[in-house]
Design an enzyme around this catalytic site. Structure first.
Site, PDB file in Angstrom:
ATOM      1  N   GLU A   8      -2.977   3.046  -5.142  1.00  0.00           N
ATOM      2  CA  GLU A   8      -4.205   3.058  -5.951  1.00  0.00           C
ATOM      3  C   GLU A   8      -4.342   4.280  -6.839  1.00  0.00           C
ATOM      4  O   GLU A   8      -4.763   4.179  -7.983  1.00  0.00           O
ATOM      5  CB  GLU A   8      -5.462   2.992  -5.047  1.00  0.00           C
ATOM      6  CG  GLU A   8      -5.594   1.738  -4.245  1.00  0.00           C
ATOM      7  CD  GLU A   8      -5.155   1.953  -2.825  1.00  0.00           C
ATOM      8  OE1 GLU A   8      -4.099   2.600  -2.633  1.00  0.00           O
ATOM      9  OE2 GLU A   8      -5.839   1.480  -1.903  1.00  0.00           O
ATOM     10  N   ASP A  81      -4.360   0.858   0.304  1.00  0.00           N
ATOM     11  CA  ASP A  81      -4.938   1.365   1.555  1.00  0.00           C
ATOM     12  C   ASP A  81      -5.004   0.280   2.643  1.00  0.00           C
ATOM     13  O   ASP A  81      -5.171  -0.906   2.340  1.00  0.00           O
ATOM     14  CB  ASP A  81      -6.352   1.901   1.300  1.00  0.00           C
ATOM     15  CG  ASP A  81      -6.335   3.234   0.571  1.00  0.00           C
ATOM     16  OD1 ASP A  81      -5.283   3.895   0.550  1.00  0.00           O
ATOM     17  OD2 ASP A  81      -7.368   3.610   0.000  1.00  0.00           O
ATOM     18  N   ASP A  83      -7.040  -1.296   4.579  1.00  0.00           N
ATOM     19  CA  ASP A  83      -8.363  -1.807   4.943  1.00  0.00           C
ATOM     20  C   ASP A  83      -8.688  -2.993   4.048  1.00  0.00           C
ATOM     21  O   ASP A  83      -7.847  -3.429   3.246  1.00  0.00           O
ATOM     22  CB  ASP A  83      -9.432  -0.707   4.845  1.00  0.00           C
ATOM     23  CG  ASP A  83      -9.526  -0.090   3.458  1.00  0.00           C
ATOM     24  OD1 ASP A  83      -8.936  -0.642   2.499  1.00  0.00           O
ATOM     25  OD2 ASP A  83     -10.183   0.962   3.319  1.00  0.00           O
ATOM     26  N   GLU A  85     -10.613  -3.358   1.440  1.00  0.00           N
ATOM     27  CA  GLU A  85     -10.585  -3.086   0.005  1.00  0.00           C
ATOM     28  C   GLU A  85      -9.148  -2.971  -0.489  1.00  0.00           C
ATOM     29  O   GLU A  85      -8.785  -3.503  -1.537  1.00  0.00           O
ATOM     30  CB  GLU A  85     -11.364  -1.800  -0.295  1.00  0.00           C
ATOM     31  CG  GLU A  85     -12.065  -1.784  -1.636  1.00  0.00           C
ATOM     32  CD  GLU A  85     -13.189  -2.794  -1.741  1.00  0.00           C
ATOM     33  OE1 GLU A  85     -13.417  -3.294  -2.858  1.00  0.00           O
ATOM     34  OE2 GLU A  85     -13.823  -3.111  -0.714  1.00  0.00           O
ATOM     35  N   TYR A 301      -5.465   8.194   7.639  1.00  0.00           N
ATOM     36  CA  TYR A 301      -6.434   7.474   6.787  1.00  0.00           C
ATOM     37  C   TYR A 301      -7.856   7.725   7.271  1.00  0.00           C
ATOM     38  O   TYR A 301      -8.132   7.647   8.468  1.00  0.00           O
ATOM     39  CB  TYR A 301      -6.119   5.987   6.795  1.00  0.00           C
ATOM     40  CG  TYR A 301      -6.882   5.203   5.761  1.00  0.00           C
ATOM     41  CD1 TYR A 301      -6.850   5.576   4.420  1.00  0.00           C
ATOM     42  CD2 TYR A 301      -7.644   4.098   6.113  1.00  0.00           C
ATOM     43  CE1 TYR A 301      -7.554   4.864   3.457  1.00  0.00           C
ATOM     44  CE2 TYR A 301      -8.343   3.376   5.162  1.00  0.00           C
ATOM     45  CZ  TYR A 301      -8.291   3.768   3.829  1.00  0.00           C
ATOM     46  OH  TYR A 301      -8.996   3.070   2.885  1.00  0.00           O
ATOM     47  N   ARG A 303     -10.833   6.209   6.543  1.00  0.00           N
ATOM     48  CA  ARG A 303     -11.841   5.146   6.699  1.00  0.00           C
ATOM     49  C   ARG A 303     -11.463   4.329   7.933  1.00  0.00           C
ATOM     50  O   ARG A 303     -10.631   3.436   7.870  1.00  0.00           O
ATOM     51  CB  ARG A 303     -11.903   4.264   5.456  1.00  0.00           C
ATOM     52  CG  ARG A 303     -12.420   5.006   4.232  1.00  0.00           C
ATOM     53  CD  ARG A 303     -12.627   4.103   3.037  1.00  0.00           C
ATOM     54  NE  ARG A 303     -13.064   4.876   1.873  1.00  0.00           N
ATOM     55  CZ  ARG A 303     -12.251   5.388   0.964  1.00  0.00           C
ATOM     56  NH1 ARG A 303     -10.941   5.197   1.074  1.00  0.00           N
ATOM     57  NH2 ARG A 303     -12.714   6.088  -0.050  1.00  0.00           N
ATOM     58  N   HIS A 347      -5.959   0.447  13.825  1.00  0.00           N
ATOM     59  CA  HIS A 347      -6.169   1.677  13.077  1.00  0.00           C
ATOM     60  C   HIS A 347      -6.175   2.869  14.017  1.00  0.00           C
ATOM     61  O   HIS A 347      -6.380   2.741  15.216  1.00  0.00           O
ATOM     62  CB  HIS A 347      -7.493   1.626  12.324  1.00  0.00           C
ATOM     63  CG  HIS A 347      -7.445   0.702  11.149  1.00  0.00           C
ATOM     64  ND1 HIS A 347      -8.485   0.602  10.246  1.00  0.00           N
ATOM     65  CD2 HIS A 347      -6.508  -0.167  10.723  1.00  0.00           C
ATOM     66  CE1 HIS A 347      -8.174  -0.282   9.311  1.00  0.00           C
ATOM     67  NE2 HIS A 347      -6.992  -0.768   9.601  1.00  0.00           N
TER      68      HIS A 347
END
Length: 831
Positions: A8, A81, A83, A85, A301, A303, A347
């Site tokens: 990203e 990423d 997740d 999103e 990460y 989040r 995660h």
């Protein structure tokens, strides 16, 4: 041929590119390449809620670069990423690039830390896009768009355009408003605390607090009772030691950080906002340049809602703890922490990627803000893998039989840390120990022995209202209520503050007047939708989609079947019943309406308006609250032609009477209002003179000021016959001064707006030195390299350019800026 790897952000691309070398072409997508349209609804509800995706405004050049790279790649890795999103971005990239004649297969890779080993392992174990994750993200996006687009117009009726409603942030606002109302309605209650100082002879004196009366809790609520208690104790029996006790307790370490606990700790300990915490964490995750020009991700990460730790990280932490603190600081077996039900086990918690990279070793390589956050994360992780602390809790009770025959028990406590364990590193504020008494003194006391009452004190206190939320406590409350997820907390907090619904004072969040109004309106009109429990249910359903338990279209269908009636009920609220609307419309039969009136570009035609409302009523059998209020205002205007109010439905008669009173009040206010500033020649000539003005393009960003758009709004308002406020006229004057060289008739504009040209000439004379200084610096061809001092970068060229831009925009430089400009000009004149 090469391998294309897409991430990203440019920072992430740079870090990974240096790790993988020339075989990989690492390109940043700059976030989402497709999204719902910015200015349209973009959801086809009738077609299974199909989103109408469009390329994002900034993706045009990026997509061209990616398409060209994809055509020559023999493998395409989607490394966004790990997740929802990130998975959605990967899916959009594959959808777009698969149409660009790319022959290479697409492979999804995910890693939770940006290290060479993690990235290489991810490439080796590549797979397909997880469509359940994509569906969960898509469902959230569609859900939020429906609520935002269909509820916001309801708000506009109350507050005008500009206000907006959001599914989750409105629930957060509700929590803040309800807490503020608790505070405002709170009634303090009096209570009293009591303490005594006892003399234990050679052992010394110690302070003790009244703990129980007759073995039970107590509450003294007035001065008379407090005085009576003091008299009973002071004149009671000799104080006697009744219970000296020692017990060992174990204090376990805290789990490593999740997103929410990191945001809470950073807010409490570092005073970082949730947004700043996530920004610094993103920088630490994506890669920081260390020695030899190499970049490496410093944390995993950021989040996540999981407290899981990878086995390799636990082993590395154990080795570090053993070598640094000693083997006694290691627990008998690895510490494991239980995740919440909704947490994603796959995660990891937030931890350093290499525990050997201590905060001290990074001093000077990170800016202060980054280093403070890294230190917090590093200490919390290492402490989470250490042995529990062992503490000795000492208590001593003193009993006095009062002259009122009641038994008064005073208690003294002390805590001794026998073995610090994880407390060696813990940054938690609870770790600070403030003993009420020396432990050795308490150990020397003997049950059954007497001590002397040396001093007795009483203190009046009052109960306090619940505290206002901080960002930390609000995030905790949201998490406990199941509202929001790790990726959304910072956005929720930023949104409610950006929209001026909530203000921050001394780190506390309190609702603004606008926030109160928005919350009250939404919770009154749509109580079910903005119920905290319902918001949490929707979050759980999104989790169910992610886990493949529910199809996203089924979830949306169920939601919409409930949402539509709620919305329609809200839209109809305040509207009159059909019989009242019928009688009101009948009143206008035979009315002699005023002639059409043209005000600016707008024409007001009362007869046409009544006919249009009648037509809509005939079609739908109802009128809106807004239409009803407009008809009442018109009934007040033509009151002399209406039948006597006694002949009307009582409720309608009352509404018309209120409308007549409001009309009279407006008329009186209009008479009392000072006359509008005279515009010589009218607004038409003023705005016509701006026809050749070239306004600059607005800067990118959510809050960029668009001068051309603002000018058009002033023009539209003025030419429609609406008076400009003093503030708006002031802005128009500044624009006239700023663009005086481009005006087709500056003299007419200045005369109409009453701009003093003599003052302008005087200001121009004062600005002459600034103009000369800027001219000198414009000739500089070689600027010094920017220098970094701590968090700040000093760049002479950028500083000069910003002042030159400010001056060219017609803004006045401050004395401080002019002084700095003189120093800069002297610096480069000397060279």
């Amino acid at each position: 041929m090469s391998k294309l790897l897409i991430v990203e952000s440019p920072t992430k691309a740079r870090t990974i590119s240096r790790m993988l070398g020339s075989d990989y072409n690492v390109i940043a997508s700059m976030g989402h390449v497709r999204d719902l349209p910015e200015h349209d609804f973009g959801i086809d509800i009738a077609n299974n809620f199909a989103p109408q995706y469009v390329d994002t405004p900034r993706s045009k050049q990026v997509l061209k670069t990616l398409r060209d790279a994809a055509k020559s790649a023999d493998a395409i890795y989607l490394a966004t990423d790990p997740d929802r999103e990130g998975e959605a971005i990967a899916w959009h990239l594959q959808t777009v690039l698969s149409k660009s004649k790319a022959a290479a297969p697409f492979q999804r890779i995910a890693f939770h830390e940006i290290t060479r080993q993690a990235v290489e392992q991810a490439i080796a174990s590549s797979g397909d896009i997880n469509l359940d994750l994509v569906d969960a993200q898509q469902a959230r996006r569609v859900l939020d768009r429906i609520v935002g687009y269909q509820v916001s117009p309801l708000l506009w009726r109350k507050l005008g355009k500009g206000s907006s409603a959001g599914r989750v942030q409105s629930a957060a606002l509700r929590l803040i408003v309800e807490r503020e109302r608790e505070i405002l309605s709170f009634t303090p209650e009096e209570y009293w605390n009591f303490a005594a100082i006892f003399d234990a002879g050679s052992s010394g004196t110690f302070k003790s607090r009244l703990f129980k009366i007759n073995g039970a809790d107590f509450k003294i609520t007035d001065a008379a009772a407090a005085n009576a208690l003091e008299h009973a104790v002071v004149n009671g029996s000799a104080p006697m030691i009744s219970n000296v006790n020692s017990q060992e307790r174990k204090r376990n370490p805290y789990p490593p950080f999740t997103t929410s606990t990191l945001q809470q700790a950073a807010n409490q300990l570092l005073r970082y906002s949730a947004s700043n915490t996530m920004r610094y964490a993103q920088q630490l995750y994506e890669g920081v340049e260390l020695e030899n020009g190499n970049s490496v991700g410093l944390i995993t990460y950021m989040r996540t809602d999981s407290v899981t730790i990878a086995k390799e990280a636990q082993i590395a932490a154990a080795d570090f703890i053993r070598n640094t603190y000693g083997k006694e600081y290691l627990p008998p077996k690895f510490n494991y922490y239980k995740n919440k039900a909704a947490a994603q086990e796959a995660h990891e918690a937030i931890r350093p990627t290499d525990v050997r990279r201590t905060p001290e070793s990074l001093a000077g390589k990170l800016d202060p803000a980054q280093l403070k956050l890294y230190t917090l994360i590093w200490k919390r992780f290492v402490a989470s893998q250490m042995a529990s602390a062992r503490q000795e809790l000492l208590t001593a009770d003193v009993e006095i039989r009062g002259i009122d025959s009641a038994l008064y028990t005073f208690r003294t406590t002390a805590t001794v840390t026998v073995f610090p364990g994880f407390l060696t590193l813990s940054a938690d504020p609870q770790n600070s120990e403030k003993d009420a008494c020396r432990p050795d003194l308490l150990r020397s006391l003997v049950n059954g022995t007497n001590v002397a009452l040396k001093e007795f004190t009483k203190e009046q206190k009052f109960t306090e209202p619940p505290p206002r939320f901080t960002e930390a406590s609000l995030i905790k409350q949201l998490e406990e209520n199941g509202v929001g997820r790790p990726s959304t907390y910072a956005t929720i907090l930023r949104t409610i503050q950006d929209r001026n619904y909530v203000a921050k004072e001394q780190h506390k969040l309190l609702p603004t007047e606008l926030g109160f109004t928005v919350n009250d309106f939404l919770t009154e009109k749509l109580p079910e939708l903005f119920d905290i429990g319902f918001t949490a249910q929707m979050e759980q359903k999104l989790d169910d989609i992610e886990e493949g338990k529910v199809a996203w279209v089924d979830m949306m269908t169920e939601f919409y079947s409930r949402f539509q009636p709620w919305l329609q009920s809200a839209l109809d609220s305040g509207a009159p019943p059909p019989e009242k609307a019928t009688e009101l419309l009948k009143l206008f039969n035979g009315i002699t309406f005023a002639e059409k009136q043209k005000v600016g570009r707008r024409t007001y035609d009362d007869a046409k308006f009544v006919d249009s409302v009648q037509e809509k009523f005939d079609q739908k059998g109802k009128i809106t609250e807004k239409q009803y209020q407009a008809l009442l205002a018109m009934a007040a205007k033509y009151a002399d032609q209406l039948p006597a109010e006694g002949d009307l439905m009582p409720e309608l008669a009352a509404d018309i009477t209120a409308a007549k009173a409001a009309l009279l009040e407006r008329q009186e206010a209009e008479k009392a209002r000072p006359p509008a500033p005279e515009i010589s020649g009218g607004y038409e000539a003023v705005f016509a003179a701006f026809a050749a003005v070239e306004f600059p393009e607005p800067k990118p960003g959510r809050f960029a000021f668009d001068e051309a758009k603002f000018f058009k709004s002033l023009k539209k308002q003025a030419l429609a016959g609406k008076m400009l406020s003093e503030k708006q006229l002031s802005v128009l004057k500044r624009m006239a001064v700023k663009y005086r060289e481009q005006l087709t008739d500056a003299e007419t504009v200045f005369k109409a707006l009453q701009i003093d040209t003599a003052e302008l000439d005087s200001a121009a004379e004062k600005a002459a030195p600034v103009k000369d200084l800027l001219a000198k610096l414009a000739a500089v061809t070689t600027w010094e390299q920017p220098t970094k001092k701590g968090r700040f970068t000093f760049d002479d060229k950028k500083f000069y350019q910003s002042l030159a831009k400010q001056y060219s925009d017609g803004k006045t430089l401050s004395e401080k800026q002019v002084t700095a400009l003189k120093k800069l000009a002297d610096k480069y004149s000397a060279s």
